[in-house]
Write an enzyme that holds these catalytic residues in place. Structure first.
Site, mmCIF file in Angstrom:
data_model
loop_
_atom_site.group_PDB
_atom_site.id
_atom_site.type_symbol
_atom_site.label_atom_id
_atom_site.label_comp_id
_atom_site.label_asym_id
_atom_site.label_seq_id
_atom_site.Cartn_x
_atom_site.Cartn_y
_atom_site.Cartn_z
ATOM 1 N N TYR A 55 0.827 -1.200 0.000
ATOM 2 C CA TYR A 55 0.000 0.000 0.000
ATOM 3 C C TYR A 55 0.864 1.253 0.000
ATOM 4 O O TYR A 55 1.627 1.500 0.937
ATOM 5 C CB TYR A 55 -0.974 0.011 1.197
ATOM 6 C CG TYR A 55 -1.881 -1.202 1.262
ATOM 7 C CD1 TYR A 55 -2.112 -1.995 0.128
ATOM 8 C CD2 TYR A 55 -2.526 -1.572 2.435
ATOM 9 C CE1 TYR A 55 -2.936 -3.108 0.172
ATOM 10 C CE2 TYR A 55 -3.357 -2.687 2.487
ATOM 11 C CZ TYR A 55 -3.542 -3.454 1.349
ATOM 12 O OH TYR A 55 -4.360 -4.559 1.409
ATOM 13 N N ALA A 197 -17.657 -3.034 -0.322
ATOM 14 C CA ALA A 197 -17.539 -3.076 -1.788
ATOM 15 C C ALA A 197 -16.908 -1.771 -2.287
ATOM 16 O O ALA A 197 -17.312 -1.213 -3.301
ATOM 17 C CB ALA A 197 -18.880 -3.337 -2.456
ATOM 18 N N GLN A 198 -15.931 -1.280 -1.530
ATOM 19 C CA GLN A 198 -15.257 0.002 -1.819
ATOM 20 C C GLN A 198 -16.287 1.115 -2.024
ATOM 21 O O GLN A 198 -16.269 1.821 -3.026
ATOM 22 C CB GLN A 198 -14.310 -0.134 -3.013
ATOM 23 C CG GLN A 198 -13.146 -1.074 -2.708
ATOM 24 C CD GLN A 198 -12.035 -1.053 -3.739
ATOM 25 O OE1 GLN A 198 -12.262 -0.683 -4.881
ATOM 26 N NE2 GLN A 198 -10.849 -1.461 -3.337
ATOM 27 N N GLY A 200 -19.244 0.924 -2.807
ATOM 28 C CA GLY A 200 -20.089 0.698 -3.978
ATOM 29 C C GLY A 200 -19.322 0.692 -5.289
ATOM 30 O O GLY A 200 -19.875 0.329 -6.328
HETATM 31 P P1 NDP Z 1 -13.827 -0.900 1.639
HETATM 32 O O1 NDP Z 1 -14.918 -1.815 1.224
HETATM 33 O O2 NDP Z 1 -13.377 -0.912 3.035
HETATM 34 O O3 NDP Z 1 -14.280 0.570 1.214
HETATM 35 C C1 NDP Z 1 -13.512 1.713 1.458
HETATM 36 C C2 NDP Z 1 -14.308 2.903 0.978
HETATM 37 O O4 NDP Z 1 -15.490 3.015 1.784
HETATM 38 C C3 NDP Z 1 -13.576 4.227 1.075
HETATM 39 O O5 NDP Z 1 -13.913 4.983 -0.065
HETATM 40 C C4 NDP Z 1 -14.175 4.871 2.336
HETATM 41 O O6 NDP Z 1 -14.211 6.264 2.240
HETATM 42 C C5 NDP Z 1 -15.583 4.331 2.306
HETATM 43 N N1 NDP Z 1 -16.200 4.257 3.639
HETATM 44 C C6 NDP Z 1 -15.654 3.835 4.799
HETATM 45 N N2 NDP Z 1 -16.528 3.883 5.790
HETATM 46 C C7 NDP Z 1 -17.676 4.355 5.262
HETATM 47 C C8 NDP Z 1 -18.947 4.641 5.807
HETATM 48 N N3 NDP Z 1 -19.224 4.428 7.092
HETATM 49 N N4 NDP Z 1 -19.909 5.147 4.963
HETATM 50 C C9 NDP Z 1 -19.644 5.352 3.656
HETATM 51 N N5 NDP Z 1 -18.455 5.084 3.089
HETATM 52 C C10 NDP Z 1 -17.479 4.589 3.895
HETATM 53 O O7 NDP Z 1 -12.621 -1.169 0.615
HETATM 54 P P2 NDP Z 1 -11.070 -1.427 0.756
HETATM 55 O O8 NDP Z 1 -10.588 -1.835 -0.590
HETATM 56 O O9 NDP Z 1 -10.387 -0.308 1.404
HETATM 57 O O10 NDP Z 1 -10.985 -2.732 1.691
HETATM 58 C C11 NDP Z 1 -10.800 -2.656 3.080
HETATM 59 C C12 NDP Z 1 -9.382 -3.029 3.476
HETATM 60 O O11 NDP Z 1 -9.123 -4.385 3.182
HETATM 61 C C13 NDP Z 1 -8.281 -2.287 2.695
HETATM 62 O O12 NDP Z 1 -8.151 -0.937 3.077
HETATM 63 C C14 NDP Z 1 -7.114 -3.167 2.966
HETATM 64 O O13 NDP Z 1 -6.591 -2.933 4.264
HETATM 65 C C15 NDP Z 1 -7.759 -4.552 2.857
HETATM 66 N N6 NDP Z 1 -7.669 -5.128 1.492
HETATM 67 C C16 NDP Z 1 -6.970 -6.286 1.335
HETATM 68 C C17 NDP Z 1 -6.814 -6.853 0.087
HETATM 69 C C18 NDP Z 1 -6.024 -8.092 -0.061
HETATM 70 O O14 NDP Z 1 -5.691 -8.477 -1.195
HETATM 71 N N7 NDP Z 1 -5.693 -8.774 1.012
HETATM 72 C C19 NDP Z 1 -7.421 -6.264 -1.118
HETATM 73 C C20 NDP Z 1 -8.230 -5.081 -0.829
HETATM 74 C C21 NDP Z 1 -8.332 -4.566 0.428
HETATM 75 P P3 NDP Z 1 -13.206 7.233 3.064
HETATM 76 O O15 NDP Z 1 -11.840 6.683 2.885
HETATM 77 O O16 NDP Z 1 -13.448 8.559 2.415
HETATM 78 O O17 NDP Z 1 -13.647 7.219 4.501
#
Ligand code: NDP
Length: 284
Positions: A55, A197-198, A200
């Site tokens: 990351y 789902a990031q 959406g």
């Molecule tokens: P997420 O599903 O956690 O989504 C992250 C997004 O959701 C960001 O845009 C964030 O916005 C938003 N968000 C967070 N909280 C809220 C809320 N309460 N309401 C509305 N929107 C919200 O996706 P990630 O891809 O980040 O996955 C989570 C974690 O998993 C990663 O950060 C990483 O640590 C791990 N990961 C591991 C992988 C692997 O291969 N092992 C692959 C992908 C992820 P904002 O930042 O603006 O708050």
């Protein structure tokens, strides 16, 4: 504080929501906000922090290091090694570089990020060495499908694996066919990545889905909270949403207190069912 917890094979117990860090550490201008968000999460009990050498090419680990300053003991720290570093001396060097960026002398849980060229034997060997050196507390894997887990179970020492971190959200439920029940049988916690789902981006419209929204209204919650409450309604699953604002972090922490009823779970199941046959492991 909620009583929703998962227990690792060495009895360490953690709340079922932690914090992700992908895309943190990319921009210097965001750094303060990211550190503050992680610190607010720790304060609210979201003590598992998930990061990786990948990351921001180490930048996210630096953000995590700053967030943990003065409170390392409160955090259950997870980081991941690139597959091409997951064996031999390169692996030791990669872990040491992560430790430097994180400003700590140990990682609580170190994961193989995905399966690559190194054999599972080489990776288990690396993990055992790092554990003996005290650099990691325990180890696990990520993005391993059912067959990969069976292969790992054949490797001497492979059963010490503490978790499999995989993609899991309401609109991507393939792991329910085999990976999840098998991990539950082993009493091995599963870490659900992309639980929102990031927001959406991985499934357009998920946060505006009418059934998700109806349930959110019923629980006086947000759609994101319903997605998290759904993920952690599954036994042995810990969700690691990434949030870079305190508002999002607090919402995510509050989701620990939402217990969806059998009726609500059924409605979500009908609206967004799990596949009825084997599907390839979803990844990002
Ligand atoms: P997420 O599903 O956690 O989504 C992250 C997004 O959701 C960001 O845009 C964030 O916005 C938003 N968000 C967070 N909280 C809220 C809320 N309460 N309401 C509305 N929107 C919200 O996706 P990630 O891809 O980040 O996955 C989570 C974690 O998993 C990663 O950060 C990483 O640590 C791990 N990961 C591991 C992988 C692997 O291969 N092992 C692959 C992908 C992820 P904002 O930042 O603006 O708050």
């Amino acid at each position: 504080m909620s009583d929703k917890t998962v227990t690792f094979n060495d009895k360490v117990m953690l709340p079922t929501i932690g914090q992700g860090t992908w895309y943190m550490g990319e921009k210097a201008s965001q750094r303060r906000q990211e550190v503050d968000a992680l610190r607010a999460g720790i304060e609210r009990g979201l003590t598992l922090i998930d990061t990786a050498e990948m990351y921001a090419e180490g930048g996210a680990e630096e953000v995590v290091g700053e967030a943990m300053k003065g409170q390392r003991d409160k955090v259950f720290l997870v980081s991941k090694v690139y597959p091409w570093n997951a064996g031999g001396p390169k692996g030791i060097a990669a872990c040491e570089a992560s430790l430097r960026r994180l400003g700590t002398d140990h990682i609580d849980l170190y994961l193989l990020h995905w399966r690559g060229n190194h054999t599972l034997e080489e990776t288990v060997g690396l993990m055992e060495t790092l554990q003996q050196q005290g650099k990691i507390g325990r180890w696990g894997v990520s993005n391993l499908d059912y067959a990969d887990m069976q292969a790992l179970w054949q490797v001497p020492g492979g059963k010490a694996c503490a978790t499999n971190q995989v993609l899991y959200h309401l609109a991507s439920r393939g792991i329910e066919y085999d990976v999840l029940p098998w991990c539950q049988e082993q009493q091995m916690p599963v870490m659900a990545y992309c639980p929102l789902a990031q927001a959406g981006r991985l499934r357009a419209g998920l946060l505006n889905h009418p059934v998700v929204n109806a349930i959110a209204q019923e629980y006086n919650a947000t759609a994101a909270q319903v997605l998290l409450a759904w993920v952690i309604s599954h036994r042995g699953v810990i969700a690691i949403p990434k949030a870079s604002s305190i508002k999002h972090v607090e919402e995510n922490a509050d989701a620990l207190d939402i217990s969806l009823s059998a009726e609500a779970l059924l409605k979500l199941d009908v609206a967004l069912p799990a596949p009825k046959q084997k599907t390839a492991l979803d990844i990002v």
